[in-house]
Design an enzyme around this catalytic site. Structure first.
Site, mmCIF file in Angstrom:
data_model
loop_
_atom_site.group_PDB
_atom_site.id
_atom_site.type_symbol
_atom_site.label_atom_id
_atom_site.label_comp_id
_atom_site.label_asym_id
_atom_site.label_seq_id
_atom_site.Cartn_x
_atom_site.Cartn_y
_atom_site.Cartn_z
ATOM 1 N N ALA A 113 4.455 -5.489 3.245
ATOM 2 C CA ALA A 113 3.230 -5.467 4.055
ATOM 3 C C ALA A 113 3.369 -4.392 5.126
ATOM 4 C CB ALA A 113 3.013 -6.823 4.714
ATOM 5 N N LYS A 114 2.307 -4.104 5.790
ATOM 6 C CA LYS A 114 2.362 -3.206 6.952
ATOM 7 C C LYS A 114 1.135 -3.490 7.800
ATOM 8 C CE LYS A 114 5.075 0.084 8.464
ATOM 9 N NZ LYS A 114 6.528 0.192 8.251
#
Ligand code: NAD
Length: 424
Positions: A113-114
């Site tokens: 994720a980011k």
């Protein structure tokens, strides 16, 4: 296989295009089915939020925040939060995918994720940043979670922001949940060994590669671009293993000494000069670009993306490149480097020591127990060495570079897990 995306054709690539082109090459080498390729190419979830924050002068400013979960096939998703004016959805999507491959290659049970907020943290007060971080966390209470999605620091954020995030999330849940985020201050459940973890992983993978190339560390020389967290710890730890670090650099320039840089003196100088080596003596000043093409055994780019390109790849003399930075080599430069017989330990493997120790932080938080630095180091060294050996084996099996082999290992792992879990 008929993939829709063409390889990048522009002269200048960004690191995300580079990553996508390698993802495509590895998927083809692996014979990945189109259906699974499409699942892995597209992020699972993309969240965009508006964050109204009262500034110190009483005005209300609305910020845009993002969180992209690329994949949660291997486990809860993991990835940093970036505060920067250049943050935009496409970049966050690409960085989230990068995290998926990085976690998979070192075999830790996380997806990728980011997140990010478009803001300029250098022009904001601590109070404004705290309100912004708390507003972002509130809007992500249903996204984040120790079993769901676990953020961490990235550009523009650090332990302070992670502490606010952990506190705000804990308030929303009515209990202390320190495993919701990593990169916290030590007193809040941060892990010993996290600060040096990425540089340490660079050292472990460099030594493993040197062994394959039959380079004796005690007789080897090394040049390191970037003297921040990753570069300086990699330098110190490589030196401890006998490697002579002859050149270092930062934004102020590059510094060369054929007898070896005095690393302790340079770190002390940097720390007492606002983080810069500007004016550091006892070395010869060379051009930053020259550092990359020095006649050394090992080159460690540990500064930024896209520094080894078609314009300088032909001139590189090192026998081994260990990518401390994310995306330092453009995909067009890969062919030149491979043709010249240079071994590259790719970013998704070489700098995965950081996320590995973040995983240990989460494990310790969930155990309610603290590991010693020795235990953290021992376990992360083992994970990095095993990951290197596995990638090396796959590179021989498929007759591909370590970079493509790392993507093959990662994609294969996620694809196999996906097939077991199944879609709709
Ligand atoms: P940092 O900010 O601590 O250090 C960056 C260093 O690079 C500084 O010394 C800076 O002066 C130097 N630099 C910047 N541009 C340069 C240039 N053009 N030429 C020479 N030097 C230059 O950052 P960091 O945490 O060490 O991260 C470095 C790289 O490693 C980034 O690509 C980052 O994404 C990657 N990375 C970091 C971690 C981590 O745990 N810190 C983990 C994985 C990957």
């Amino acid at each position: 296989m008929a993939y829709i995306e063409p390889a990048p054709i522009k002269d200048k690539e960004n690191p995300f295009e580079s990553m996508m082109s390698r993802f495509q090459i590895a998927s083809q080498a692996l014979g990945l089915e189109d259906e699974v390729y499409n699942v892995l190419k597209n992020p699972t979830k993309q969240v965009i939020v508006s964050l109204p924050v009262t500034m110190d002068d009483g005005t209300l400013q609305v910020f845009e925040g993002y969180r992209v979960i690329h994949s949660n096939i291997l486990g809860p998703s993991k990835g940093g939060i970036r505060y920067d004016m250049d943050v935009h959805l496409d970049e966050v999507k690409a960085l989230a995918a990068w995290m998926t491959w990085k976690c998979a290659v070192v075999d830790i049970p996380y997806g990728g994720a980011k997140g990010g907020i478009k803001c300029n943290p250098r022009q904001m007060s601590a109070g404004e940043l705290e309100r912004l971080t708390r507003a972002y966390t509130q809007s992500m209470v249903e996204i984040f979670g120790p079993d769901r999605d676990i953020p961490a620091p990235d550009m523009g954020t650090g332990p302070r922001e992670m502490a606010w995030l952990m506190d705000e999330y804990s308030r929303a849940k009515g209990m202390t949940v320190n495993a919701v985020v990593t990169g916290k201050p030590l007193v809040l459940g941060g892990s010993l060994g996290r600060t040096e973890a990425t540089g340490r992983g660079v050292m472990v993978s460099a030594l493993a590669a040197m062994e394959k190339l039959k380079i004796n560390p005690a007789k080897a020389t090394c040049a390191i671009q970037g003297f921040g967290n990753v570069g300086s710890f990699a330098a110190l730890l490589l030196e401890e293993r006998g490697v002579k670090v002859v050149a270092i650099s930062d934004l102020s320039g590059a510094y060369y000494n054929q007898n070896g840089i005095d690393l302790r003196a340079s770190i002390e100088y940097r720390d007492s000069h606002n983080g810069s080596l500007n004016g550091f003596s006892g070395t010869e000043n060379i051009d930053g670009e020259e550092l990359l093409t020095l006649d050394v055994d090992v080159l460690v780019p540990a500064a930024k993306e896209d520094v080894i390109t078609i314009h300088n790849a032909e001139k590189i003399k090192a026998r081994l490149i260990v990518e401390g930075a994310n995306g330092p080599t453009s995909s067009k430069a890969d062919a030149i480097i491979n043709n010249n017989g240079i071994m590259v330990v790719p970013d998704i493997l070489a700098n995965a020591g950081g996320v590995t120790v973040s995983y240990f932080e989460w494990v310790q938080n969930r155990l309610g127990y603290k590991w010693t630095r020795e235990r953290v180091n021992r376990r992360s060294d083992r994970i990095m060495k095993d990951a290197f050996d596995n990638v090396y084996k796959v590179s021989l099996e498929y007759n591909v570079s370590l970079r493509i082999a790392a993507y093959i290992v990662a994609i294969d792992k996620v694809a196999k897990t996906y097939k077991f879990r199944g879609g709709f």
